[in-house]
Design a protein around this motif. Structure first.
Motif, PDB file in Angstrom:
ATOM      1  N   TRP A 357       0.671 -25.862 -36.449  1.00  0.00           N
ATOM      2  CA  TRP A 357      -0.369 -26.890 -36.349  1.00  0.00           C
ATOM      3  C   TRP A 357      -0.257 -27.892 -37.491  1.00  0.00           C
ATOM      4  O   TRP A 357      -0.353 -29.114 -37.265  1.00  0.00           O
ATOM      5  CB  TRP A 357      -1.760 -26.254 -36.369  1.00  0.00           C
ATOM      6  CG  TRP A 357      -2.023 -25.172 -35.370  1.00  0.00           C
ATOM      7  CD1 TRP A 357      -2.787 -24.055 -35.566  1.00  0.00           C
ATOM      8  CD2 TRP A 357      -1.561 -25.066 -34.006  1.00  0.00           C
ATOM      9  NE1 TRP A 357      -2.817 -23.280 -34.438  1.00  0.00           N
ATOM     10  CE2 TRP A 357      -2.067 -23.876 -33.458  1.00  0.00           C
ATOM     11  CE3 TRP A 357      -0.746 -25.865 -33.206  1.00  0.00           C
ATOM     12  CZ2 TRP A 357      -1.809 -23.458 -32.158  1.00  0.00           C
ATOM     13  CZ3 TRP A 357      -0.470 -25.453 -31.900  1.00  0.00           C
ATOM     14  CH2 TRP A 357      -0.999 -24.279 -31.393  1.00  0.00           C
ATOM     15  N   LEU A 358      -0.055 -27.393 -38.711  1.00  0.00           N
ATOM     16  CA  LEU A 358       0.052 -28.303 -39.857  1.00  0.00           C
ATOM     17  C   LEU A 358       1.284 -29.193 -39.755  1.00  0.00           C
ATOM     18  O   LEU A 358       1.266 -30.349 -40.182  1.00  0.00           O
ATOM     19  CB  LEU A 358       0.088 -27.503 -41.162  1.00  0.00           C
ATOM     20  CG  LEU A 358      -1.222 -26.810 -41.552  1.00  0.00           C
ATOM     21  CD1 LEU A 358      -1.015 -25.957 -42.793  1.00  0.00           C
ATOM     22  CD2 LEU A 358      -2.318 -27.842 -41.799  1.00  0.00           C
ATOM     23  N   THR A 359       2.356 -28.665 -39.157  1.00  0.00           N
ATOM     24  CA  THR A 359       3.577 -29.449 -38.988  1.00  0.00           C
ATOM     25  C   THR A 359       3.346 -30.664 -38.095  1.00  0.00           C
ATOM     26  O   THR A 359       3.990 -31.708 -38.269  1.00  0.00           O
ATOM     27  CB  THR A 359       4.687 -28.565 -38.375  1.00  0.00           C
ATOM     28  OG1 THR A 359       4.944 -27.476 -39.269  1.00  0.00           O
ATOM     29  CG2 THR A 359       5.962 -29.346 -38.157  1.00  0.00           C
ATOM     30  N   THR A 360       2.437 -30.532 -37.146  1.00  0.00           N
ATOM     31  CA  THR A 360       2.215 -31.623 -36.191  1.00  0.00           C
ATOM     32  C   THR A 360       1.180 -32.645 -36.658  1.00  0.00           C
ATOM     33  O   THR A 360       0.916 -33.618 -35.943  1.00  0.00           O
ATOM     34  CB  THR A 360       1.762 -31.058 -34.831  1.00  0.00           C
ATOM     35  OG1 THR A 360       0.508 -30.375 -34.976  1.00  0.00           O
ATOM     36  CG2 THR A 360       2.798 -30.091 -34.267  1.00  0.00           C
ATOM     37  N   VAL A 361       0.591 -32.456 -37.839  1.00  0.00           N
ATOM     38  CA  VAL A 361      -0.464 -33.363 -38.304  1.00  0.00           C
ATOM     39  C   VAL A 361       0.041 -34.796 -38.426  1.00  0.00           C
ATOM     40  O   VAL A 361      -0.556 -35.742 -37.882  1.00  0.00           O
ATOM     41  CB  VAL A 361      -1.052 -32.878 -39.646  1.00  0.00           C
ATOM     42  CG1 VAL A 361      -1.923 -33.965 -40.274  1.00  0.00           C
ATOM     43  CG2 VAL A 361      -1.871 -31.619 -39.442  1.00  0.00           C
ATOM     44  N   LEU A 362       1.134 -35.007 -39.146  1.00  0.00           N
ATOM     45  CA  LEU A 362       1.627 -36.369 -39.375  1.00  0.00           C
ATOM     46  C   LEU A 362       2.074 -37.059 -38.087  1.00  0.00           C
ATOM     47  O   LEU A 362       1.677 -38.211 -37.837  1.00  0.00           O
ATOM     48  CB  LEU A 362       2.760 -36.356 -40.409  1.00  0.00           C
ATOM     49  CG  LEU A 362       2.332 -36.072 -41.852  1.00  0.00           C
ATOM     50  CD1 LEU A 362       3.544 -36.054 -42.771  1.00  0.00           C
ATOM     51  CD2 LEU A 362       1.337 -37.124 -42.332  1.00  0.00           C
ATOM     52  N   PRO A 363       2.899 -36.418 -37.249  1.00  0.00           N
ATOM     53  CA  PRO A 363       3.307 -37.122 -36.027  1.00  0.00           C
ATOM     54  C   PRO A 363       2.147 -37.417 -35.081  1.00  0.00           C
ATOM     55  O   PRO A 363       2.111 -38.478 -34.462  1.00  0.00           O
ATOM     56  CB  PRO A 363       4.328 -36.177 -35.379  1.00  0.00           C
ATOM     57  CG  PRO A 363       4.115 -34.856 -36.009  1.00  0.00           C
ATOM     58  CD  PRO A 363       3.624 -35.137 -37.382  1.00  0.00           C
ATOM     59  N   THR A 364       1.190 -36.492 -34.955  1.00  0.00           N
ATOM     60  CA  THR A 364       0.068 -36.761 -34.058  1.00  0.00           C
ATOM     61  C   THR A 364      -0.840 -37.861 -34.601  1.00  0.00           C
ATOM     62  O   THR A 364      -1.438 -38.622 -33.838  1.00  0.00           O
ATOM     63  CB  THR A 364      -0.767 -35.495 -33.817  1.00  0.00           C
ATOM     64  OG1 THR A 364      -1.149 -34.908 -35.064  1.00  0.00           O
ATOM     65  CG2 THR A 364       0.020 -34.485 -33.003  1.00  0.00           C
ATOM     66  N   ALA A 365      -0.930 -37.965 -35.921  1.00  0.00           N
ATOM     67  CA  ALA A 365      -1.789 -38.983 -36.532  1.00  0.00           C
ATOM     68  C   ALA A 365      -1.190 -40.380 -36.419  1.00  0.00           C
ATOM     69  O   ALA A 365      -1.913 -41.359 -36.195  1.00  0.00           O
ATOM     70  CB  ALA A 365      -2.051 -38.643 -37.997  1.00  0.00           C
ATOM     71  N   PHE A 366       0.132 -40.483 -36.546  1.00  0.00           N
ATOM     72  CA  PHE A 366       0.725 -41.809 -36.705  1.00  0.00           C
ATOM     73  C   PHE A 366       1.632 -42.264 -35.564  1.00  0.00           C
ATOM     74  O   PHE A 366       2.051 -43.418 -35.542  1.00  0.00           O
ATOM     75  CB  PHE A 366       1.523 -41.860 -38.016  1.00  0.00           C
ATOM     76  CG  PHE A 366       0.668 -41.728 -39.243  1.00  0.00           C
ATOM     77  CD1 PHE A 366      -0.131 -42.779 -39.660  1.00  0.00           C
ATOM     78  CD2 PHE A 366       0.645 -40.552 -39.971  1.00  0.00           C
ATOM     79  CE1 PHE A 366      -0.930 -42.669 -40.784  1.00  0.00           C
ATOM     80  CE2 PHE A 366      -0.150 -40.426 -41.098  1.00  0.00           C
ATOM     81  CZ  PHE A 366      -0.941 -41.489 -41.506  1.00  0.00           C
TER      82      PHE A 366
END
Length: 423
Positions: A357-366
């Protein structure tokens, strides 16, 4: 590791009359419902996005603001994972899920009264994301506790809920915005989500007392494993393509001259493909290999972007692309639970899921923000660069799973040779 997983599976079987189902099917129905009324609701944001981009509801807002709000739904949900995992470890699953229901309802109620863009950021962005995270994250590990040979099938049926929910909310959101206005559309979504998610939370049950998962919110020791690195890299890269496809397709339809009703239909067809495709993915994953199928479908989704989405600009072909891509674009959500079990085992499942879940934070945000920056309004092919970006993301991500497959086969051959030499 293999012996440890086998021992754990035997423990599960000894503590349940039907370890490959039983009450687990009730949990499948509950997880299906939660997916429908969290991610299904979120996936209809493309309809809101098209509305925001076409109307001056928030006069001081820029297109990039609305794109970033949609990304926050996913990013904040994933960012909450360590906190949610810690709460589950201490209080079991129902307390954090109840908090999620409360936040989800407040989010849509407050969004309906928003008139400044920062208020929309906090409500339809951050608070929706927290509501989804507190509801979804405790539920994702549960089905793997109730199933072994049918693990991917159970997860596939559960994940199909987001497609059904997305289909329902994509069609209803467009209609309610047109007939009742934006504010009442948001309020109705909030009321329905709170009611249905409350019922699902009442019926869901974990087997944490049997499995005794590690439940470490952020176990960095797992990052030392090459297999974990490959799995997380696949998750990171593929999310760029996923968010662009999910949120951009409705506005893309308008950019090629389709009507607003047709744009809503495109989003609905995308979710229809999701609803149909995810149980199929689960079934074939259980039969032909979870890593192999996930890698193949990730590659196929990228190729579809170049073969179907990029060269054609008609309603009919866009519908075909929406259905096909809808069936396979969310392969991450169907397979991440079973893949984490394959890589790290049931006991490490909550910890590895938190890392995923933490790995996907940046791509999902931007990623949607990047897509709108790549968009070229006024050009004949306004979405050309976002299309290329999405397709390349999926293709590059697929290489990680092919390498994971190669590495695991190499380890198996090494272990077999070592065992042979010791006999």
């Amino acid at each position: 590791m293999a012996r440890r997983m086998q021992t754990l599976e035997h423990r599960l079987q000894d503590n349940s009359n039907e370890p490959d189902g039983g009450y687990g099917w009730v949990c499948v129905a509950a997880c299906f419902t939660i997916n429908a009324f969290t991610w299904g609701v979120v996936s209809s944001y493309g309809v809101y996005l098209a509305h925001y981009l076409s109307n001056e509801t928030f006069t001081e807002a820029r297109p990039i603001d609305f794109a970033f709000i949609g990304g926050l739904n996913f990013a904040v949900a994933m960012l909450a994972a360590p906190v949610v995992t810690a709460l589950v470890r201490r209080y079991e699953i129902h307390l954090p899920m109840s908090l999620g229901i409360l936040m989800f309802g407040i989010a849509y109620a407050s969004a309906s009264f928003s008139w400044r863009i920062w208020q929309l950021y906090l409500s339809q962005g951050v608070l929706v994301g927290l509501g989804v995270g507190f509801l979804y994250i405790p539920s994702i590990a549960i089905l793997s506790q109730w199933f072994s040979t049918k693990r991917s099938l159970a997860n596939g049926i559960s994940a199909a809920g987001s497609g059904i929910g997305g289909l329902i909310f994509s069609l209803s959101t467009g209609a309610t915005i047109e007939n009742l206005g934006l504010a009442w559309s948001l309020r109705l979504v909030g009321v329905m989500a709170v009611t249905v998610n409350t019922l699902a939370t009442i019926f869901i049950r974990s087997r944490n007392r049997v499995v005794q998962p590690a439940s470490i919110p952020f176990d960095v020791v797992l990052l030392r494993r090459y297999e974990v690195f490959l799995l997380l890299t696949w998750a990171f890269i593929s999310m760029f393509g996923y968010i662009v496809l999910l949120f951009s397709l409705s506005d893309y339809a308008i950019s090629i001259g389709l009507s607003r009703d047709q744009a809503v239909q495109i989003t609905a067809y995308l979710n229809l493909g999701t609803a149909v495709g995810r149980p199929v993915i689960g079934t074939i994953s259980d039969r032909y290999g979870r890593i192999e199928i996930a890698g193949l479908l990730t590659l196929l989704c990228g190729l579809c972007c170049f073969v179907l989405w990029l060269p054609f600009q008609s309603f009919a072909v866009t519908v075909v692309f929406a259905i096909i891509s809808g069936a396979i674009l969310g392969v991450f959500w169907v397979t991440i639970g079973p893949l984490c079990v394959e890589v790290a085992g049931l006991e490490e499942l909550p910890s590895l899921l938190s890392l995923a879940w933490l790995t996907t934070v940046l791509p999902t945000a931007f990623s949607e923000t990047i897509a709108l920056q790549l968009r070229r309004p006024g050009m004949k092919r306004e979405y050309l660069y976002p299309q290329i970006f999405s397709g390349l993301s999926y293709i590059l991500a697929s290489f990680c799973l092919w390498e994971l497959r190669r590495h695991r086969k190499s380890l198996s051959r090494t272990d077999a040779a070592r065992n042979q030499s010791t006999r």
